[in-house]
Design a protein around this motif. Structure first.
Motif, mmCIF file in Angstrom:
data_model
loop_
_atom_site.group_PDB
_atom_site.id
_atom_site.type_symbol
_atom_site.label_atom_id
_atom_site.label_comp_id
_atom_site.label_asym_id
_atom_site.label_seq_id
_atom_site.Cartn_x
_atom_site.Cartn_y
_atom_site.Cartn_z
ATOM 1 N N ALA A 314 -3.605 -36.361 -63.480
ATOM 2 C CA ALA A 314 -3.741 -36.620 -62.046
ATOM 3 C C ALA A 314 -4.799 -37.677 -61.761
ATOM 4 O O ALA A 314 -4.693 -38.435 -60.783
ATOM 5 N N ASN A 315 -5.837 -37.751 -62.594
ATOM 6 C CA ASN A 315 -6.909 -38.733 -62.418
ATOM 7 C C ASN A 315 -6.582 -40.083 -63.048
ATOM 8 O O ASN A 315 -7.419 -40.977 -63.078
ATOM 9 N N GLY A 316 -5.375 -40.198 -63.591
ATOM 10 C CA GLY A 316 -4.948 -41.457 -64.186
ATOM 11 C C GLY A 316 -5.414 -41.677 -65.607
ATOM 12 O O GLY A 316 -5.209 -42.758 -66.175
ATOM 13 N N ALA A 317 -6.064 -40.677 -66.182
ATOM 14 C CA ALA A 317 -6.550 -40.810 -67.561
ATOM 15 C C ALA A 317 -5.428 -40.502 -68.550
ATOM 16 O O ALA A 317 -4.438 -39.829 -68.215
ATOM 17 N N GLU A 318 -5.591 -41.002 -69.753
ATOM 18 C CA GLU A 318 -4.616 -40.715 -70.810
ATOM 19 C C GLU A 318 -4.759 -39.250 -71.215
ATOM 20 O O GLU A 318 -5.846 -38.786 -71.549
ATOM 21 N N ALA A 319 -3.654 -38.520 -71.187
ATOM 22 C CA ALA A 319 -3.681 -37.090 -71.497
ATOM 23 C C ALA A 319 -3.008 -36.839 -72.839
ATOM 24 O O ALA A 319 -1.793 -37.033 -72.967
ATOM 25 N N PRO A 320 -3.761 -36.422 -73.854
ATOM 26 C CA PRO A 320 -3.146 -36.113 -75.151
ATOM 27 C C PRO A 320 -2.155 -34.967 -75.019
ATOM 28 O O PRO A 320 -2.220 -34.158 -74.086
ATOM 29 N N GLY A 321 -1.227 -34.879 -75.962
ATOM 30 C CA GLY A 321 -0.286 -33.777 -75.979
ATOM 31 C C GLY A 321 -0.975 -32.471 -76.332
ATOM 32 O O GLY A 321 -2.082 -32.453 -76.888
ATOM 33 N N LEU A 322 -0.317 -31.369 -76.018
ATOM 34 C CA LEU A 322 -0.910 -30.052 -76.282
ATOM 35 C C LEU A 322 -1.173 -29.844 -77.769
ATOM 36 O O LEU A 322 -2.171 -29.221 -78.147
ATOM 37 N N LEU A 323 -0.280 -30.368 -78.626
ATOM 38 C CA LEU A 323 -0.481 -30.203 -80.058
ATOM 39 C C LEU A 323 -1.758 -30.898 -80.520
ATOM 40 O O LEU A 323 -2.463 -30.406 -81.405
ATOM 41 N N ALA A 324 -2.079 -32.046 -79.916
ATOM 42 C CA ALA A 324 -3.304 -32.772 -80.274
ATOM 43 C C ALA A 324 -4.537 -31.966 -79.879
ATOM 44 O O ALA A 324 -5.531 -31.921 -80.613
ATOM 45 N N PHE A 325 -4.504 -31.326 -78.692
ATOM 46 C CA PHE A 325 -5.627 -30.485 -78.293
ATOM 47 C C PHE A 325 -5.825 -29.338 -79.292
ATOM 48 O O PHE A 325 -6.939 -29.054 -79.733
ATOM 49 N N ILE A 326 -4.727 -28.676 -79.641
ATOM 50 C CA ILE A 326 -4.826 -27.546 -80.579
ATOM 51 C C ILE A 326 -5.280 -28.031 -81.951
ATOM 52 O O ILE A 326 -6.052 -27.359 -82.643
ATOM 53 N N ALA A 327 -4.820 -29.223 -82.358
ATOM 54 C CA ALA A 327 -5.272 -29.797 -83.631
ATOM 55 C C ALA A 327 -6.782 -30.002 -83.623
ATOM 56 O O ALA A 327 -7.460 -29.776 -84.637
ATOM 57 N N ARG A 328 -7.316 -30.432 -82.479
ATOM 58 C CA ARG A 328 -8.766 -30.617 -82.360
ATOM 59 C C ARG A 328 -9.493 -29.287 -82.517
ATOM 60 O O ARG A 328 -10.541 -29.208 -83.175
ATOM 61 N N PHE A 329 -8.937 -28.215 -81.952
ATOM 62 C CA PHE A 329 -9.550 -26.899 -82.080
ATOM 63 C C PHE A 329 -9.463 -26.408 -83.536
ATOM 64 O O PHE A 329 -10.387 -25.763 -84.040
ATOM 65 N N VAL A 330 -8.355 -26.720 -84.194
ATOM 66 C CA VAL A 330 -8.153 -26.283 -85.581
ATOM 67 C C VAL A 330 -9.173 -26.941 -86.507
ATOM 68 O O VAL A 330 -9.772 -26.278 -87.364
ATOM 69 N N THR A 331 -9.389 -28.244 -86.357
ATOM 70 C CA THR A 331 -10.353 -28.922 -87.232
ATOM 71 C C THR A 331 -11.760 -28.385 -87.024
ATOM 72 O O THR A 331 -12.531 -28.239 -87.972
ATOM 73 N N ALA A 332 -12.095 -28.062 -85.767
ATOM 74 C CA ALA A 332 -13.403 -27.461 -85.504
ATOM 75 C C ALA A 332 -13.492 -26.073 -86.128
ATOM 76 O O ALA A 332 -14.527 -25.692 -86.689
ATOM 77 N N GLY A 333 -12.400 -25.325 -86.062
ATOM 78 C CA GLY A 333 -12.388 -23.995 -86.664
ATOM 79 C C GLY A 333 -12.508 -24.031 -88.171
ATOM 80 O O GLY A 333 -13.156 -23.175 -88.789
#
Length: 498
Positions: A314-333
């Protein structure tokens, strides 16, 4: 007139022993140059173009599109033309027949005893005679326009040529069999033949020799580990004499009709198990046979993550896909629970080691027309969600195009599987051997959920973690799963970098 040269299907790396001929880029009568692409073949890993190590006129094509060819079997016959072809040929040696590549005693003697299998030896000798471009797409060791020879030329010719350092036998072996990005796959023809005859996947072996070189003892150790599962499947193929198997015979040998003796039903079709399906089947069977796996799962409220993504859009920013967000959480985990980012290795004495990695190569399951493949994002722990999104999209496309490299398909340390795209809630996934864990994500659907003591409709998904119980216990697995779940429910806590 120079005698024809027979080019054998080269070793395509990663322990692959066959490839399906997709199409020819040349026809009989065409004049070709050294390293010119002559055919496209499809392996269990990807589709690749095969370059010719010879220049000349195409006199025979050994195979039709759709047929499966074995590594080391004839692919194309080329008749050299012009002065270059004459210079490349041996002046003193008798001309070989197309079916029998000429022997090169200098390198053969240095390499030790000859393999008992004539086809393997023929492939090894023919490989040395060509341009050296046997690893598709990764350059030519020789770099010359004519075939390289190891037999000594006449003294006058030798004196007239400028001095050039000659590669050693070890150099030739490394150049000939190196898989880019995976030094451990450097192996001798003898070791390759031994692995092929016993059904051992060389891509799953870590070499004990210098610089990760796979030795005979490594294959023997793998045989001791996998013989009960893999040996029976290899016997029917071994029972056939090599010389009686046509190099270009289609695998659809059995008729697609008749009556099944067990069920009494008519047989509608017979589909050979090959390519990606064959590789997946072998890997999954090995995973089930070797890994004592366990599965834990949890339902997760993903409402906050979806709202965050919608807010970015909505703010016009690039929004990564949901899988990319979860991938980010996985690498941190995985940084917090590194036991799940490891591999089990067996030593020659039967002992086992848990090998930990300094980094995460995050694999993700991608469905393609050729079957399920698992490309991996290398160094995923260093990437933001946006960077992960870009790499996941790139790798998905090259995998679907059949152009992913062996390194991109075979270097993962942990796998993320989004089976929610198929409309299912959960799955007890099979671990992608030799990894030790796989995280599955189900579909996101509306469900009743208690929020602050009140019932509400929330966006809920199910996370499923299957892990190797040899590397950790349920506490570690549960801790990792809960970490990822908490990150999905409270995404801003981990996404300062997005």
């Amino acid at each position: 007139m120079s005698e024809p040269r027979v080019f054998l299907l080269p070793d395509l790396g990663e322990g692959l022993t066959e490839a399906e001929l997709v199409s020819w880029h040349v026809a009989v009568g065409d004049e070709i140059a050294v390293d010119q692409p002559i055919a496209e073949v499809e392996t269990a890993k990807s589709a690749v173009e095969v370059p010719s190590p010879y220049a000349g006129i195409v006199t025979e094509l050994h195979g039709q599109p759709g047929e499966t060819l074995d590594v080391g079997k004839p692919l194309i016959t080329v008749t050299p033309v012009g002065a270059n072809a004459g210079a490349a040929a041996d002046d003193a040696a008798p001309a070989p027949s197309p079916a029998q590549p000429e022997v090169q005693p200098t390198e053969t003697e240095l390499a030790g005893p000859k393999p008992a299998n004539a086809a393997a030896e023929a492939y090894r000798e023919e490989e040395k005679a060509g341009s050296g471009n046997v690893l598709i797409g990764y350059g030519t060791p020789g770099g010359h326009g004519v075939a390289r020879r190891t037999r000594a030329r006449k003294a006058a010719v030798a004196l007239a040529e400028p001095a050039e350092p000659k590669p050693t036998e070890d150099d030739l072996t490394l150049l000939r069999t190196r898989v880019p990005g995976k030094l451990g796959a450097v192996i001798s023809p003898l070791v390759r033949r031994m692995a092929r005859e016993h059904g051992v996947d060389l891509g799953d072996i870590s070499g004990s020799g210098d610089s990760g070189l796979i030795m005979r003892r490594d294959v023997e150790a793998a045989l001791r580990t996998t013989a009960p599962v893999e040996a029976p499947a290899a016997k029917p193929e071994e029972a056939k004499p090599a010389e009686t198997r046509p190099a270009t015979a289609p695998r659809e040998a059995a008729p697609a009709n008749g009556v099944d003796a067990r069920t009494g039903l008519g047989i509608a079709a017979r589909t050979p198990v090959r390519g990606v399906r064959k590789a997946v089947a072998a890997n999954m069977a090995r995973s089930r046979a070797e890994i004592p796996e366990a599965t834990v799962w949890v339902d997760v409220d993903a409402t906050a993550l979806l709202e965050l993504r919608e807010g970015l859009k909505a703010n016009g920013a690039e929004a990564p896909g949901l899988l990319a967000f979860i991938a980010r959480f996985v690498t941190a985990g995985l940084k917090k629970y590194p036991e799940l980012n490891t591999r089990i290795e067996a030593a020659e004495d039967g002992s086992q080691e848990i090998v930990a990695f300094d980094g995460v190569n995050l694999g993700f399951a991608a469905q393609t027309d050729r079957g399920l493949v698992v490309p991996s994002v290398r160094g995923a722990e260093k990437l933001s969600a946006r960077e992960l999104d870009g790499e996941i999209r790139r790798l998905t496309q090259v995998a679907r195009d059949g152009k992913a490299t062996p390194t991109e398909l075979g270097s993962g340390t942990f796998t993320l599987n989004n089976y929610g795209v198929f409309g299912v809630d959960g799955s007890a996934a099979i671990i992608n051997h030799p990894e030790v864990a796989i995280l599955g994500v189900g579909r996101i659907i509306d469900k009743p959920w208690v929020v602050n003591g009140e019932l509400a409709v929330r966006k809920v998904t199910e996370l499923t973690l299957t892990f190797d119980h040899r590397v950790c216990d349920g506490g570690t697995a549960g801790g990792f799963l809960r970490f990822v779940a908490d990150a999905i429910e409270n995404p801003t806590s981990l996404l300062a970098d997005i």
